[in-house]
Design an enzyme around this catalytic site. Structure first.
Site, PDB file in Angstrom:
ATOM      1  N   TRP A   1       2.776   2.519 -14.193  1.00 11.13           N
ATOM      2  CA  TRP A   1       1.780   3.180 -15.047  1.00 11.13           C
ATOM      3  C   TRP A   1       2.228   3.242 -16.505  1.00 11.13           C
ATOM      4  O   TRP A   1       1.468   3.708 -17.362  1.00 11.13           O
ATOM      5  CB  TRP A   1       1.477   4.587 -14.496  1.00 11.13           C
ATOM      6  CG  TRP A   1       0.880   4.567 -13.113  1.00 11.13           C
ATOM      7  CD1 TRP A   1       0.527   3.456 -12.385  1.00 11.13           C
ATOM      8  CD2 TRP A   1       0.557   5.689 -12.278  1.00 11.13           C
ATOM      9  NE1 TRP A   1       0.010   3.816 -11.156  1.00 11.13           N
ATOM     10  CE2 TRP A   1       0.026   5.189 -11.065  1.00 11.13           C
ATOM     11  CE3 TRP A   1       0.686   7.074 -12.423  1.00 11.13           C
ATOM     12  CZ2 TRP A   1      -0.384   6.024 -10.016  1.00 11.13           C
ATOM     13  CZ3 TRP A   1       0.268   7.905 -11.374  1.00 11.13           C
ATOM     14  CH2 TRP A   1      -0.263   7.385 -10.198  1.00 11.13           C
TER      15      TRP A   1
ATOM     16  N   GLU B   1       8.350 -11.343 -14.485  1.00 13.77           N
ATOM     17  CA  GLU B   1       7.262 -10.975 -15.388  1.00 13.77           C
ATOM     18  C   GLU B   1       7.402 -11.755 -16.693  1.00 13.77           C
ATOM     19  O   GLU B   1       8.130 -11.325 -17.600  1.00 13.77           O
ATOM     20  CB  GLU B   1       7.298  -9.478 -15.696  1.00 13.77           C
ATOM     21  CG  GLU B   1       7.155  -8.591 -14.477  1.00 13.77           C
ATOM     22  CD  GLU B   1       6.669  -7.190 -14.856  1.00 13.77           C
ATOM     23  OE1 GLU B   1       5.559  -6.836 -14.442  1.00 13.77           O
ATOM     24  OE2 GLU B   1       7.379  -6.478 -15.572  1.00 13.77           O
TER      25      GLU B   1
ATOM     26  N   GLY C   1       0.185  -7.677 -20.237  1.00  9.70           N
ATOM     27  CA  GLY C   1      -0.795  -6.964 -21.052  1.00  9.70           C
ATOM     28  C   GLY C   1      -1.607  -7.860 -21.970  1.00  9.70           C
ATOM     29  O   GLY C   1      -2.277  -7.376 -22.877  1.00  9.70           O
TER      30      GLY C   1
ATOM     31  N   SER D   1      -0.531  -9.374 -16.117  1.00  9.68           N
ATOM     32  CA  SER D   1      -1.988  -9.496 -16.023  1.00  9.68           C
ATOM     33  C   SER D   1      -2.485  -9.802 -14.609  1.00  9.68           C
ATOM     34  O   SER D   1      -3.440 -10.566 -14.436  1.00  9.68           O
ATOM     35  CB  SER D   1      -2.502 -10.534 -17.026  1.00  9.68           C
ATOM     36  OG  SER D   1      -2.171 -10.124 -18.360  1.00  9.68           O
TER      37      SER D   1
ATOM     38  N   GLY E   1       0.580  -3.617 -14.126  1.00 12.68           N
ATOM     39  CA  GLY E   1       0.489  -2.642 -15.209  1.00 12.68           C
ATOM     40  C   GLY E   1      -0.935  -2.125 -15.350  1.00 12.68           C
ATOM     41  O   GLY E   1      -1.387  -1.255 -14.617  1.00 12.68           O
ATOM     42  N   GLY E   2      -1.676  -2.697 -16.295  1.00 18.54           N
ATOM     43  CA  GLY E   2      -3.023  -2.216 -16.627  1.00 18.54           C
ATOM     44  C   GLY E   2      -3.931  -2.008 -15.425  1.00 18.54           C
ATOM     45  O   GLY E   2      -4.606  -0.969 -15.319  1.00 18.54           O
TER      46      GLY E   2
END
Ligand code: 13P
Length: 250
Positions: free
Chosen positions: A10, A167, A173, A213, A234-235
């Protein structure tokens, strides 16, 4: 057969109330027959409340970072003992934002990993090349350096506590995901390197997550690659719908 491992990082997002609401939605909607181990990685200040919201669910909870000293005059830092005290089972180390925004070196990342293992916590070791490194044909050299610095010399038993997350920095992102071929190739390279450093058996047991992503609509293809064993999200982990959609792709 490696079980898929999907973790939601997060990052520096969510108030405590938002974090609890997200955790509650995940608990309510995670299918009982989900084909993956699932974890969330909230910001430190939300951990106690999220842990309460997750009580009794199979969703694990981890930390985004840790410090390698045991205690003392290290203002702002959090120790492995504190993570355990808060009920966490693992932490990320070497996330690209810590390496490239905060300036953590391979040596610092290794000290953190060693501290976690010494306290019997699990680790997700993040690795990945920057865009200019990929464009210069240095992807494998960067991964080799980060992996060697990160895990060389661990015992086979310690290695079972480690997950590697590939990653690529340029995919984090940005909405730009690695192609399935790019992900598979980096993961295969990672696994072969670990086989050379430890054993083929140890390498076959190692779980390697892809991050950058990942979304509900690309997760299935990425996770179908033979060496992609999960995702570090992530997002898309900040909304229950998209995170559950990724889990459904496993
Ligand atoms: P995004 O999924 O937002 O690209 O972030 C990936 C990541 O850094 C997870 O740790």
């Amino acid at each position: 057969m490696r079980r898929a491992y999907i973790a939601g990082n997060w990052k520096m997002n969510c108030t405590i109330a938002e974090a609890v609401s997200l955790a509650e939605q995940l608990v309510a909607r995670l299918p009982g027959d989900a084909n993956a181990d699932v974890a969330v990685i909230p910001p430190f200040l939300a951990i106690a409340a999220v842990r309460k919201a997750l009580a009794g669910s199979p969703i694990a909870i981890g930390a985004q970072d840790v410090y390698f000293e045991k205690n003392g005059a290290f203002t702002g830092e959090i120790s492995t003992a504190m993570l355990k005290d808060a009920g966490l089972s693992f932490a990320l180390v070497g996330h690209s934002e810590r390496r490239h925004v905060i300036g953590e070196t391979d040596a610092i990342v290794r000290r953190k990993l060693d501290a976690l293992l010494a306290d019997e916590l699990d680790v997700i070791l993040c690795i990945g090349e920057k865009l200019e490194e990929r464009e210069a044909g240095q992807t494998e050299a960067v991964l080799e350096r980060q992996i060697t610095a990160g895990i060389m010399g661990l015992t086979a038993a310690q290695l079972t506590r480690v997950t590697i997350a590939y990653e690529p920095v340029w995919a984090i992102g940005t909405g730009k995901t690695a192609t399935t071929e790019q992900a598979q190739s980096a993961h295969r390279f990672t696994r072969n390197l670990v086989a050379g450093m430890f054993s083929r058996e140890a390498a076959e047991q190692l779980r390697i997550q892809y991050g950058g992503s990942v979304k509900a609509d690309n997760a299935k293809d990425l996770l179908a690659q033979p060496d992609v064993d999960g995702a570090l999200v992530g997002g898309a982990a900040l909304k229950a719908d998209s995170f559950l959609g990724i889990i459904a792709g496993a």
